[in-house]
Scaffold this motif. Structure first.
Motif, PDB file in Angstrom:
ATOM      1  N   LEU A   1       7.219   6.434  -7.303  1.00  0.00           N
ATOM      2  CA  LEU A   1       7.430   5.156  -7.978  1.00  0.00           C
ATOM      3  C   LEU A   1       7.050   3.995  -7.075  1.00  0.00           C
ATOM      4  N   GLY A   2       7.442   4.072  -5.825  1.00  0.00           N
ATOM      5  CA  GLY A   2       7.126   3.007  -4.877  1.00  0.00           C
ATOM      6  C   GLY A   2       5.639   2.814  -4.706  1.00  0.00           C
ATOM      7  N   LYS A   3       4.906   3.914  -4.598  1.00  0.00           N
ATOM      8  CA  LYS A   3       3.458   3.827  -4.427  1.00  0.00           C
ATOM      9  C   LYS A   3       2.790   3.232  -5.657  1.00  0.00           C
ATOM     10  N   MET A   4       3.241   3.646  -6.836  1.00  0.00           N
ATOM     11  CA  MET A   4       2.623   3.148  -8.065  1.00  0.00           C
ATOM     12  C   MET A   4       2.898   1.665  -8.273  1.00  0.00           C
ATOM     13  N   VAL A   5       4.154   1.260  -8.091  1.00  0.00           N
ATOM     14  CA  VAL A   5       4.522  -0.136  -8.321  1.00  0.00           C
ATOM     15  C   VAL A   5       3.895  -1.045  -7.270  1.00  0.00           C
ATOM     16  N   ASN A   6       3.968  -0.638  -5.991  1.00  0.00           N
ATOM     17  CA  ASN A   6       3.440  -1.485  -4.906  1.00  0.00           C
ATOM     18  C   ASN A   6       1.926  -1.623  -4.964  1.00  0.00           C
ATOM     19  N   SER A   7       1.250  -0.595  -5.450  1.00  0.00           N
ATOM     20  CA  SER A   7      -0.214  -0.626  -5.530  1.00  0.00           C
ATOM     21  C   SER A   7      -0.709  -0.996  -6.919  1.00  0.00           C
ATOM     22  N   ASN A   8       0.223  -1.288  -7.838  1.00  0.00           N
ATOM     23  CA  ASN A   8      -0.109  -1.597  -9.235  1.00  0.00           C
ATOM     24  C   ASN A   8      -0.951  -0.495  -9.858  1.00  0.00           C
ATOM     25  N   LEU A   9      -0.523   0.749  -9.604  1.00  0.00           N
ATOM     26  CA  LEU A   9      -1.206   1.908 -10.156  1.00  0.00           C
ATOM     27  C   LEU A   9      -0.371   2.506 -11.276  1.00  0.00           C
ATOM     28  N   ASN A  10      -1.041   2.975 -12.303  1.00  0.00           N
ATOM     29  CA  ASN A  10      -0.348   3.632 -13.407  1.00  0.00           C
ATOM     30  C   ASN A  10      -0.049   5.089 -13.069  1.00  0.00           C
ATOM     31  N   THR A  11      -0.975   5.717 -12.345  1.00  0.00           N
ATOM     32  CA  THR A  11      -0.816   7.108 -11.941  1.00  0.00           C
ATOM     33  C   THR A  11      -1.153   7.235 -10.467  1.00  0.00           C
ATOM     34  N   ILE A  12      -0.730   8.349  -9.887  1.00  0.00           N
ATOM     35  CA  ILE A  12      -1.039   8.577  -8.482  1.00  0.00           C
ATOM     36  C   ILE A  12      -1.110  10.067  -8.216  1.00  0.00           C
ATOM     37  N   TRP A  13      -2.013  10.449  -7.311  1.00  0.00           N
ATOM     38  CA  TRP A  13      -2.099  11.810  -6.794  1.00  0.00           C
ATOM     39  C   TRP A  13      -1.817  11.765  -5.306  1.00  0.00           C
ATOM     40  N   THR A  14      -1.067  12.719  -4.813  1.00  0.00           N
ATOM     41  CA  THR A  14      -0.824  12.815  -3.385  1.00  0.00           C
ATOM     42  C   THR A  14      -0.453  14.255  -3.071  1.00  0.00           C
ATOM     43  N   GLY A  15      -0.129  14.544  -1.812  1.00  0.00           N
ATOM     44  CA  GLY A  15       0.215  15.911  -1.445  1.00  0.00           C
ATOM     45  C   GLY A  15       1.072  15.958  -0.199  1.00  0.00           C
ATOM     46  N   ASP A  16       1.702  17.110   0.017  1.00  0.00           N
ATOM     47  CA  ASP A  16       2.443  17.344   1.248  1.00  0.00           C
ATOM     48  C   ASP A  16       2.146  18.766   1.711  1.00  0.00           C
ATOM     49  N   ALA A  17       3.002  19.321   2.562  1.00  0.00           N
ATOM     50  CA  ALA A  17       2.725  20.632   3.149  1.00  0.00           C
ATOM     51  C   ALA A  17       2.787  21.770   2.137  1.00  0.00           C
ATOM     52  N   SER A  18       3.365  21.532   0.961  1.00  0.00           N
ATOM     53  CA  SER A  18       3.543  22.631   0.013  1.00  0.00           C
ATOM     54  C   SER A  18       2.852  22.427  -1.333  1.00  0.00           C
ATOM     55  N   SER A  19       2.647  21.178  -1.743  1.00  0.00           N
ATOM     56  CA  SER A  19       2.171  20.940  -3.105  1.00  0.00           C
ATOM     57  C   SER A  19       1.237  19.743  -3.210  1.00  0.00           C
ATOM     58  N   PHE A  20       0.523  19.715  -4.310  1.00  0.00           N
ATOM     59  CA  PHE A  20      -0.350  18.628  -4.721  1.00  0.00           C
ATOM     60  C   PHE A  20       0.355  17.971  -5.903  1.00  0.00           C
TER      61      PHE A  20
END
Length: 250
Positions: A110-129
Motif C-alpha cells: 500500500l505504501g509503495k502504491m500510494v507514495n508512487s501514485n501507482l494503481n498496481t505494483i510488482w515486487t519480490g523477496d527471498a521467497s515470492s514474486f
C-alpha cells in the motif's frame, strides 16, 4: 572473441524470450485483476462486517468466485483480499487471520502504491514474486488491497524453460533486485553494486558487457523493458562460456 560474441548474441535472444514470458504473466494477471476486481461491485461487500461465511453466503460465494477468476498463466499462485474498512481478510479457502508477515506485506504494498501514485505494483523477496492492486483504483484512501504471491520456485521453472545459460536477475525500475538465481553472496555483496551501477551508465535497451564479480570475469547480457522499465540481466561466467563453446564445437 568472435565465438564469445556469438554466444552473447544467443544469450540476448534467450534473455529477450525470458522477458517476454515474464511480462506475459504480468500482463495477464493485471488484465484479469482489472476485469474481476470491479470497485462498483465490490464496495458493498468490502464494507460488510462478516462474523462468518454463513452470515451472507451468496456474497461470500461471489467474492470467492471473483478471486478464482483472476489468472496468472499456468502457474500456482496465492491470492488474498484485504478489506481495509471492515478489517477482514479472505483467500481462496475463505476468511483467515492475517499473520504479522501478511500485515507487513500489505502495509509495504500500500505504501509503495500510494507514495508512487501507482494503481498496481510488482515486487519480490527471498521467497515470492508479488502483485498488488488497490481498490478503488488510484484511490488515495483505498478500501481494499488485493495481493497475489507467486513462489520463486514456480517462477524459476518458467525462467528455466527459456533461460538455458548462466543466471538470471530481475531489477525493478529503481534497480532493486526482485528476482535472482544468484546465490546470497553474489546477490547481496556484488551484484546490486557492480552490475546495477553499470546498467545505469547505459541508455541502450539491450546489450552485453564484461565485468569482474568475486574475482572472476563475467559476461552480462541484458535487456530493458519498455513495459515497466525493469531490467533483465543474465550472467555467464566466461569460463563456462568457453566450456560451452568447446562442447558445441566438439
Amino acid at each position: 572473441m568472435e565465438c564469445c560474441k556469438k554466444v552473447n548474441e544467443t544469450n540476448q535472444l534467450i534473455i529477450n524470450q525470458t522477458e517476454s514470458r515474464i511480462e506475459g504473466i504480468m500482463q495477464l494477471t493485471d488484465s484479469s485483476a482489472t476485469d474481476s476486481l470491479v470497485p462498483a461491485k465490490l464496495q458493498p461487500i468490502l464494507q460488510r462486517k462478516w462474523t462468518s461465511r454463513y452470515e451472507n453466503y451468496v456474497d461470500f460465494h461471489d467474492l470467492q468466485l471473483t478471486l478464482t477468476r483472476i489468472k496468472s498463466a499456468d502457474i500456482r499462485s496465492q491470492m488474498k483480499l484485504y478489506s481495509l474498512v471492515s478489517g477482514w481478510a479472505m483467500d481462496s479457502a475463505g476468511f483467515f487471520e492475517p499473520t504479522a508477515q501478511d500485515e507487513g506485506l500489505k502495509k509495504l504494498m500500500l505504501g509503495k502504491m500510494v507514495n508512487s501514485n501507482l494503481n498496481t505494483i510488482w515486487t519480490g523477496d527471498a521467497s515470492s514474486f508479488y502483485y498488488a492492486r488497490r481498490i478503488p483504483f488510484y484511490s488515495s484512501d483505498p478500501e481494499a488491497v488485493f495481493i497475489m504471491a507467486i513462489s520463486l520456485s514456480d517462477l524459476s521453472r518458467i525462467v528455466g524453460e527459456s533461460h538455458q545459460l548462466g543466471s538470471l536477475v530481475i531489477l525493478d525500475n529503481s534497480n532493486q533486485t526482485v528476482f535472482s538465481q544468484l546465490d546470497e553472496v553474489w546477490r547481496d555483496n556484488e551484484f546490486s553494486h557492480i552490475i546495477a551501477g553499470k546498467l545505469q551508465e547505459t541508455d541502450e535497451s539491450n546489450g552485453y558487457f564484461t565485468t569482474e564479480l568475486n574475482g572472476r570475469q563475467t559476461e552480462v547480457v541484458f535487456t530493458k523493458s519498455t513495459y515497466n522499465n525493469w531490467t533483465y540481466p543474465g550472467l555467464d561466467l566466461v569460463g563456462n562460456i568457453h566450456q560451452f563453446l568447446s562442447c558445441t564445437v566438439l
